[in-house]
Structure formats: C-alpha cells, structure tokens
Design a protein around this motif. Structure first.
Motif, PDB file in Angstrom:
ATOM      1  N   ASP A   2       1.551 -11.552   9.566  1.00  0.00           N
ATOM      2  CA  ASP A   2       1.210 -10.041  10.034  1.00  0.00           C
ATOM      3  C   ASP A   2       1.090  -9.291   8.652  1.00  0.00           C
ATOM      4  O   ASP A   2       2.269  -9.167   8.075  1.00  0.00           O
ATOM      5  N   PRO A   3      -0.037  -8.870   8.075  1.00  0.00           N
ATOM      6  CA  PRO A   3       0.001  -8.364   7.028  1.00  0.00           C
ATOM      7  C   PRO A   3       0.858  -7.027   7.089  1.00  0.00           C
ATOM      8  O   PRO A   3       1.235  -6.402   5.970  1.00  0.00           O
ATOM      9  N   ASP A   4       1.400  -6.199   8.005  1.00  0.00           N
ATOM     10  CA  ASP A   4       1.795  -5.012   8.017  1.00  0.00           C
ATOM     11  C   ASP A   4       3.304  -5.238   8.247  1.00  0.00           C
ATOM     12  O   ASP A   4       4.058  -4.119   8.237  1.00  0.00           O
ATOM     13  N   SER A   5       3.894  -6.465   8.256  1.00  0.00           N
ATOM     14  CA  SER A   5       4.976  -6.757   8.365  1.00  0.00           C
ATOM     15  C   SER A   5       5.920  -6.392   7.198  1.00  0.00           C
ATOM     16  O   SER A   5       5.511  -6.145   6.174  1.00  0.00           O
ATOM     17  N   ASP A   6       7.273  -6.026   7.317  1.00  0.00           N
ATOM     18  CA  ASP A   6       8.069  -5.594   6.290  1.00  0.00           C
ATOM     19  C   ASP A   6       8.136  -6.884   5.248  1.00  0.00           C
ATOM     20  O   ASP A   6       7.944  -6.412   3.882  1.00  0.00           O
ATOM     21  N   SER A  33       5.657  -9.096   4.912  1.00  0.00           N
ATOM     22  CA  SER A  33       4.377  -9.133   3.867  1.00  0.00           C
ATOM     23  C   SER A  33       4.358  -8.197   3.044  1.00  0.00           C
ATOM     24  O   SER A  33       3.743  -8.328   1.983  1.00  0.00           O
ATOM     25  N   GLN A  34       4.707  -6.849   3.390  1.00  0.00           N
ATOM     26  CA  GLN A  34       4.623  -5.682   2.528  1.00  0.00           C
ATOM     27  C   GLN A  34       5.339  -5.977   1.151  1.00  0.00           C
ATOM     28  O   GLN A  34       4.759  -5.745   0.094  1.00  0.00           O
TER      29      GLN A  34
END
Ligand code: SF4
Ligand code: SF4
Ligand code: SF4
Lengths: 248, 292
Positions: free
Chosen positions: A179-183, A185-186
């Motif tokens: 998930d590109p928006d997960s912590d 990934s960020q």
C-alpha cells in the motif's frame, strides 16, 4: 502449493533503519523467545553451555564497517531475517509444498508437518534466511510473527512482530509495503529504502533504510578554534621550570 | 557448499546407474536371460542404492512420499517422479528380458528416456540455483549428463561409444571448471550489493552475528580443502576420464582392463563430485565476509 501467487492482497514486511539500529541484538532474543514457544517446532540450541555453542535463529544481526574515501570509518549494524520475497526462490524449489507464500498477506511460511528437511530451500535463498533446526529436523524461518499480528488475545500494541515490538531504538517498522500510502511505504520513499541483492530478481518485500551521511572531520566542532592550546612552548616562569626540569 | 558424503555418493552412483539404464533400455548390449539379469541387477543396485543414500540427508525421510507432489515448480520433485517412473518401467522391461527372453523395444526406449530425464532433473536441481553462481550455468547439466552417459557406456561395455563419450565428458568437465571459476565474479554479487552499503565507501564484515558457528556456515560457507583443489582436479581428470579412455583404447582390451577402467572412472568422478560441492560458493558467504 509451491507455485507462487501472481498477486498478494497485501505485502506485509519489515523496514529496517540501518541509521538508527544500535546493534543491541534485543530483536534477536525477542524473536527467539517468542518463536521457540509458539509457531511450530522450538528453536533448538546445540551445546548451549559447552565449548562450541550453536543454535537456530530466525533473525541475526551482522555488523559492517564502511570506510569512505575520506573521513572516519562508520560502523553499521545490520539485522537480517527473511525478506518475504515476491519471487521467492525458496518456495518454488520445495518438493513437498511445505514452503508457500500466502495470498492474503504475502508472508512466506513453512508447513512443518509437510517438510522433509531436504534443505534445498535454504540453498535457494540468497540471504541465509532459512535454517534447518537440528533437533526438529525441519526448516525454520521468520513467520513475521503470524501468531502475534492477527492474535486478538494480545493487547493491540503487541500485535506486531516480536522484534519490532522490542526494538529500543525504533529501528524496525512493520506494515503493508504493498500500500503506497502506508507509513512503511512512506518511510521507504522518503528515506530511499533499498533491496538486498536486487539483481537476483527475488524482489524482497522487506526494505532497508541507508545510514544517513555522517559529519565530516572539518566541520565537527565550531568551538574548536577557541580551544587551541594557548601556548605550545611554555614561557616565563613555567618555561624556566620546564627547562630546569629537563636539565635534571 | 558442504560436500555431504551421502549426496556425493548419491549423485555419483545413481548417475552411473541411470547411465547404464539408458544403454540397456536402448538395447546396447541386447541382452536377455541370465546375462540380462546381472546387467539389470547392477543398474538397479547403483540407482536404487544412490537414491537410498540421498534419503540419508533428509531430516524426515518418512515423509518422502510428499516429495512427489510439486512437479509443477520443483526440480527435486520432478527428479523423484522421473526416478521412480524410470525404475518402474525399466523393471517391467527387465522382467521381459530376463524371464521371458523378449525385449519389448518400446518399453526399453521409454525407460531409457525416463532415465535420461532423471539425470537431467538431478542436474537442474543444482543448475537452477542463482544463489550458487558456479552451478548456475548451462555446463552443469551438460557435465552431469555427459558423465552419466560415459559411465553408462563404460559399464554396458559399449567400448566405441565409451571412447567418444569419455572424451566429450572430459572436455565438458574442463569447461565446467573453467567457466565455473569466474561465475561468481560474473554473477556480480559482492558484500556491497548484499548489504546495500557500498555507496558511502568500502564495506568490510566487522563482526559476525554470533560467536559460534551456525547452520548457514556449516552448510553453505564450506571452505575446508579448497586449497588442494588444483591437485584434486588433476586426480579427478586423470582418474575419471583420461586413464579409463587410455585403458579402453588398448586394442582388444580384455575384461580385466575394462573393469579397471570402470573403477578408475568411478573414483575420479567421486573426486570430481566432491569438488563440485566443495568449490561451489553460496552468495550468503558475502554476509559473513567471504570474498571480502
Ligand atoms: S528471504 Fe530467503 S527465505 Fe525469505 S522469501 Fe526471500 S528467498 Fe525465501
Ligand atoms: S527443507 Fe522442507 S521446506 Fe525446505 S525445500 Fe525441503 S521440504 Fe521444502
Ligand atoms: S533491537 Fe533494534 S536496535 Fe537492537 S539490534 Fe535489533 S533492530 Fe537493532
């Protein structure tokens, strides 16, 4: 089934910050402590109190020294466990179907009841993430604490891998890297997280964050000029004393 | 890689046994009756003995049946299936040849093909591993198959075939060593790519994770005896290929010389197989400062 899923719903994994890891090995002990008494066979030791102790570990912390072109060498502590690769070579080589990758979260697991202990998966893993337990004679590997992360009997803050929960320096992060928006990934995006041996095509899910650049010798201390030794050769009375003592 | 005696024994003996089966299946020599009995007994002894030896290194041999299930992805599973299929079909063919005096040609061809498939699948178990660059090359299956065919021809008494095959196998052996010696460097993995720490500067393994040894080091970072590699290669080449070839080139070579050629070949191949494992380096060694 040892065919790899073409797609997993989530990609659970770890992000390990090589900048903040202090090499305390607490994660190694927490991992061994949890996993020796939960999922599957215990993690045995051989000759634990003897002259040549060895044992099964799912997480090991190496230390490396980096010597830059200029400036002081830097020590980096480097925890390593299964990277839950998307193209996991350890899974496809398994003859029994004991090794598999879960469709729901991408975790790579060993079904110990099916494992014949041939050791081929450990050969196929480039990272040394699988170890045969010499007592149980089955293959052991990181489960991402599958029996913690979904365990409703545990308080919510404990529903993460034991290593992440225990790390005193906050160097370990757990989450969905799909998930590109997960912590996580960020974090990977902002810190330039990287894969280990990417050319081998294993596509690891776990990511490593590089050590931040260190200060250089020449700008270490702005106060340094004020701390120059006042007099290199003593003058006056001290100078006389120095010369007199030397003559003695 | 750790040269486990059971695996060396298995690959040497079963390679020889399945090689012999290939020739028996094709009808070289076209034996029936008692002569056939001894030929088949020998072939089965070697291949089944080899397979049994290979189960010694399994942690749970009692679950071996499960290994037949994953042929879609696993070369080890394919090997298990090919080996059992070859033994079964060859068994039926052998019963016909020994007890009924008839060789059912079609069955023979099928069992020869299955035997060849067994040797190829065995070779692919090693050749597929990107983590062991020395094995991960096209010469690995060529090497193991050519050795099996040469040994099979020798055992089957097919002198002219054996002469050609020994020569070919010897050349491929040298090629496998030659290419293998640079494969690790070509594969391009280093302590820098393994740790991803190469950008700031030179990386050196500073401290191992544990004071003692572990499974990974014992199994995959084997270094003992590599310093004798050159001498052992010479022994393997002379004993495994050159000497047997010379012995069977002697015109009108008697059975005694043929037997000597077989013994010399087997010893040489066992040494070659030891080197095959002992000289193979696994990339995980990089994490422990190997090739640092
Ligand atoms: S790190 Fe090794 S054991 Fe884990 S999934 Fe990747 S290849 Fe398999
Ligand atoms: S050791 Fe077990 S999990 Fe690994 S390849 Fe063999 S059977 Fe599969
Ligand atoms: S617990 Fe955290 S700081 Fe300690 S070795 Fe593990 S990752 Fe590093």
């Amino acid at each position: 089934m040892t065919s790899l899923p073409t797609h997993t719903d989530r990609k659970l994994g770890l992000v390990i910050d090589l900048d903040t890891c202090v090499g305390c090995h607490a994660c190694v002990i927490a991992c061994k402590g949890w996993n020796t008494e939960h999922y599957g066979a215990p993690l045995s030791d051989q000759d634990a109190y003897g002259a040549a102790p060895s044992g099964t570990f799912l997480n090991r912390v190496h230390s490396y020294e980096i010597t830059p072109e200029a400036g002081p060498a830097q020590l980096v502590h480097f925890p390593k466990s299964c990277l839950h690769c998307e193209d996991a070579p350890c899974v496809t080589v398994c003859p029994t179907g004991a090794s598999y990758k879960r469709v729901e979260d991408g975790i790579v697991l060993v079904n110990e009841a099916d494992c014949i202990g041939c050791g081929l998966c450990a050969w196929a893993c480039p990272y040394g993430a699988r170890e045969m337990d010499l007592t149980a004679r089955v293959m052991k590997k990181c489960t991402l604490c599958i029996d913690r992360i979904y365990n409703e009997n545990l308080p919510e803050q404990d529903r993460m891998p034991a290593c992440v929960r225990t790390c005193p320096s906050g160097a370990r992060h757990f989450g969905d890297l799909g998930d590109p928006d997960s912590d996580v990934s960020q974090l990977v995006a902002s810190r330039g997280g990287f894969d280990l041996m990417p050319d081998l095509g294993t596509r690891p899910v776990n990511k490593y964050l590089p050590p931040r650049p260190k200060d250089q010798w020449d700008d270490t201390d702005i106060l340094a000029p004020f701390l120059e030794p006042v007099a290199q050769t003593p003058q006056g009375f001290l100078g006389w004393l120095d010369r007199a003592l030397e003559r003695l | 890689m750790h040269p486990a005696p059971s695996v060396i024994l298995f690959t040497t003996l079963s390679g020889l046994g399945f090689g012999l089966m290939i020739f028996l299946g094709l009808g070289f020599p076209p034996v029936t009756g008692w002569v056939a009995f001894w030929f088949f007994a020998f072939a089965f002894g070697l291949s089944v003995g080899g397979l049994l030896a290979s189960t010694f290194h399994l942690g749970h041999p009692e679950r071996a049946l499960k290994a037949f299930s994953q042929w879609r992805t696993s070369w080890l599973s394919r090997e298990a299936i090919a080996a059992v299929a070859a033994l079964v079909v060859m068994g039926i063919y052998a019963v016909g040849a020994v007890f009924m005096g008839t060789r059912i040609t079609a069955l023979g061809w099928i069992s020869a093909a299955l035997s060849l498939a067994t040797v190829i699948t065995t070779a692919m178990i090693y050749a597929q591993l990107k983590s062991v660059p020395r094995w991960n090359q096209i010469a690995t299956p060529l090497h193991l198959v050519s050795v099996s065919l040469a040994g099979g021809a020798l055992l089957a008494g097919q002198i002219s075939a054996a002469q050609v095959l020994l020569l070919v196998a010897g050349v491929i052996q040298i090629g496998h060593w030659w290419v293998g010696d640079t494969r690790f460097a070509e594969a391009g993995q280093s302590i820098a790519s393994a740790t991803g720490l190469g950008r700031p500067g030179h990386v050196r393994a500073f401290e191992a994770p544990h004071t003692g040894t572990n499974y990974l080091l014992r199994e995959m970072v084997h270094v003992v005896g590599r310093k004798h590699a050159r001498r052992l290669r010479r022994i393997a080449f002379v004993s495994g290929y050159a000497l047997p070839l010379c012995l069977i080139l002697i015109p009108g070579a008697a059975h005694g010389l043929g037997g000597l050629a077989v013994v010399s070949h087997v010893v040489g191949i066992a040494v070659s197989r030891w080197l095959f494992f002992a000289q193979a380096e696994h990339v995980v060694g990089l994490y422990y400062g190997a090739r640092g």
